[in-house]
Design a protein around this motif. Sequence first.
Motif, PDB file in Angstrom:
ATOM      1  N   ASP A   1       0.825  -1.219   0.000  1.00  0.00           N
ATOM      2  CA  ASP A   1       0.000   0.000   0.000  1.00  0.00           C
ATOM      3  C   ASP A   1       0.853   1.261   0.000  1.00  0.00           C
ATOM      4  O   ASP A   1       0.536   2.230  -0.697  1.00  0.00           O
ATOM      5  N   VAL A   2       1.933   1.256   0.781  1.00  0.00           N
ATOM      6  CA  VAL A   2       2.821   2.423   0.817  1.00  0.00           C
ATOM      7  C   VAL A   2       3.492   2.599  -0.545  1.00  0.00           C
ATOM      8  O   VAL A   2       3.557   3.707  -1.084  1.00  0.00           O
ATOM      9  N   ALA A   3       3.976   1.492  -1.130  1.00  0.00           N
ATOM     10  CA  ALA A   3       4.616   1.558  -2.450  1.00  0.00           C
ATOM     11  C   ALA A   3       3.622   2.044  -3.506  1.00  0.00           C
ATOM     12  O   ALA A   3       3.972   2.857  -4.370  1.00  0.00           O
ATOM     13  N   ASP A   4       2.382   1.577  -3.418  1.00  0.00           N
ATOM     14  CA  ASP A   4       1.350   2.043  -4.349  1.00  0.00           C
ATOM     15  C   ASP A   4       1.093   3.536  -4.158  1.00  0.00           C
ATOM     16  O   ASP A   4       0.880   4.261  -5.132  1.00  0.00           O
ATOM     17  N   GLY A   5       1.120   3.982  -2.912  1.00  0.00           N
ATOM     18  CA  GLY A   5       0.929   5.405  -2.626  1.00  0.00           C
ATOM     19  C   GLY A   5       2.035   6.250  -3.243  1.00  0.00           C
ATOM     20  O   GLY A   5       1.773   7.306  -3.829  1.00  0.00           O
TER      21      GLY A   5
ATOM     22  N   THR B   1      10.920   4.824   3.597  1.00  0.00           N
ATOM     23  CA  THR B   1      10.393   5.179   2.281  1.00  0.00           C
ATOM     24  C   THR B   1      11.461   5.863   1.434  1.00  0.00           C
ATOM     25  O   THR B   1      11.589   5.575   0.239  1.00  0.00           O
ATOM     26  N   ASN B   2      12.245   6.717   2.045  1.00  0.00           N
ATOM     27  CA  ASN B   2      13.302   7.407   1.297  1.00  0.00           C
ATOM     28  C   ASN B   2      14.326   6.422   0.751  1.00  0.00           C
ATOM     29  O   ASN B   2      14.797   6.570  -0.378  1.00  0.00           O
ATOM     30  N   CYS B   3      14.692   5.427   1.554  1.00  0.00           N
ATOM     31  CA  CYS B   3      15.693   4.454   1.106  1.00  0.00           C
ATOM     32  C   CYS B   3      15.113   3.488   0.074  1.00  0.00           C
ATOM     33  O   CYS B   3      15.828   3.031  -0.822  1.00  0.00           O
ATOM     34  N   TYR B   4      13.823   3.198   0.153  1.00  0.00           N
ATOM     35  CA  TYR B   4      13.156   2.426  -0.902  1.00  0.00           C
ATOM     36  C   TYR B   4      13.187   3.230  -2.215  1.00  0.00           C
ATOM     37  O   TYR B   4      13.540   2.691  -3.268  1.00  0.00           O
ATOM     38  N   ILE B   5      12.843   4.499  -2.133  1.00  0.00           N
ATOM     39  CA  ILE B   5      12.884   5.376  -3.307  1.00  0.00           C
ATOM     40  C   ILE B   5      14.308   5.434  -3.856  1.00  0.00           C
ATOM     41  O   ILE B   5      14.528   5.362  -5.065  1.00  0.00           O
ATOM     42  N   ASN B   6      15.290   5.550  -2.963  1.00  0.00           N
ATOM     43  CA  ASN B   6      16.698   5.590  -3.367  1.00  0.00           C
ATOM     44  C   ASN B   6      17.071   4.325  -4.133  1.00  0.00           C
ATOM     45  O   ASN B   6      17.764   4.393  -5.152  1.00  0.00           O
ATOM     46  N   CYS B   7      16.616   3.179  -3.657  1.00  0.00           N
ATOM     47  CA  CYS B   7      16.908   1.909  -4.323  1.00  0.00           C
ATOM     48  C   CYS B   7      16.403   1.938  -5.763  1.00  0.00           C
ATOM     49  O   CYS B   7      17.132   1.601  -6.696  1.00  0.00           O
ATOM     50  N   ILE B   8      15.175   2.374  -5.944  1.00  0.00           N
ATOM     51  CA  ILE B   8      14.591   2.453  -7.297  1.00  0.00           C
ATOM     52  C   ILE B   8      15.364   3.454  -8.151  1.00  0.00           C
ATOM     53  O   ILE B   8      15.723   3.170  -9.297  1.00  0.00           O
ATOM     54  N   LEU B   9      15.641   4.634  -7.591  1.00  0.00           N
ATOM     55  CA  LEU B   9      16.350   5.659  -8.359  1.00  0.00           C
ATOM     56  C   LEU B   9      17.763   5.217  -8.728  1.00  0.00           C
ATOM     57  O   LEU B   9      18.262   5.569  -9.803  1.00  0.00           O
ATOM     58  N   GLU B  10      18.415   4.447  -7.853  1.00  0.00           N
ATOM     59  CA  GLU B  10      19.735   3.916  -8.197  1.00  0.00           C
ATOM     60  C   GLU B  10      19.630   2.917  -9.337  1.00  0.00           C
ATOM     61  O   GLU B  10      20.459   2.910 -10.239  1.00  0.00           O
ATOM     62  N   MET B  11      18.596   2.077  -9.314  1.00  0.00           N
ATOM     63  CA  MET B  11      18.411   1.122 -10.407  1.00  0.00           C
ATOM     64  C   MET B  11      18.120   1.847 -11.718  1.00  0.00           C
ATOM     65  O   MET B  11      18.517   1.380 -12.783  1.00  0.00           O
TER      66      MET B  11
END
Length: 150
Positions: free
Chosen positions: A54-58, A70-80
């Motif tokens: 739900d958070v990822a969908d948000g 959430t910031n580090c999840y976003i960072n992971c995606i942005l690094e990829m």
Amino acid sequence: MKFDLWIISVLVFGVATLLLPPGINAGVTEEQMRSAGKLMRDVCLPKFPKITQDVADGIQNGNIPNSKDTNCYINCILEMMQAIKKGKFQLEQTLKQMDIMLPDNYKDEYKKGIQLCKDATVGLKNAPNCDPAHALLTCLKNNISVFLFP
């Protein structure tokens, strides 16, 4: 870990260029773009167990909470996506990836938004809270009318 990122990069970023005739530089279809985003999400989401579906969908829908997880999840995606490295926005690499990974009808808007956000990470420290990733994604969301994030 580096091998996993390499494999995913080849799959995500290479497919578009392998399918194109020589000399043609065009974006992918929206379906291909979303499939690539799902691959990135599937790699990063398990690394951050506090980030629910739900958070990822948000986040995908533009609701970007500001917390370490959430910031580090976003960072992971942005690094990829090769948009951020060690908390620093990679402008040139982002523009190159945008040409490969976005459908043509998104490119002009994204180029403008990326230019407006080129300094979003300046002066921010990556550790321990991945603050540059949050700042960059928030800036992009605020400056690009068709917000897309895996």
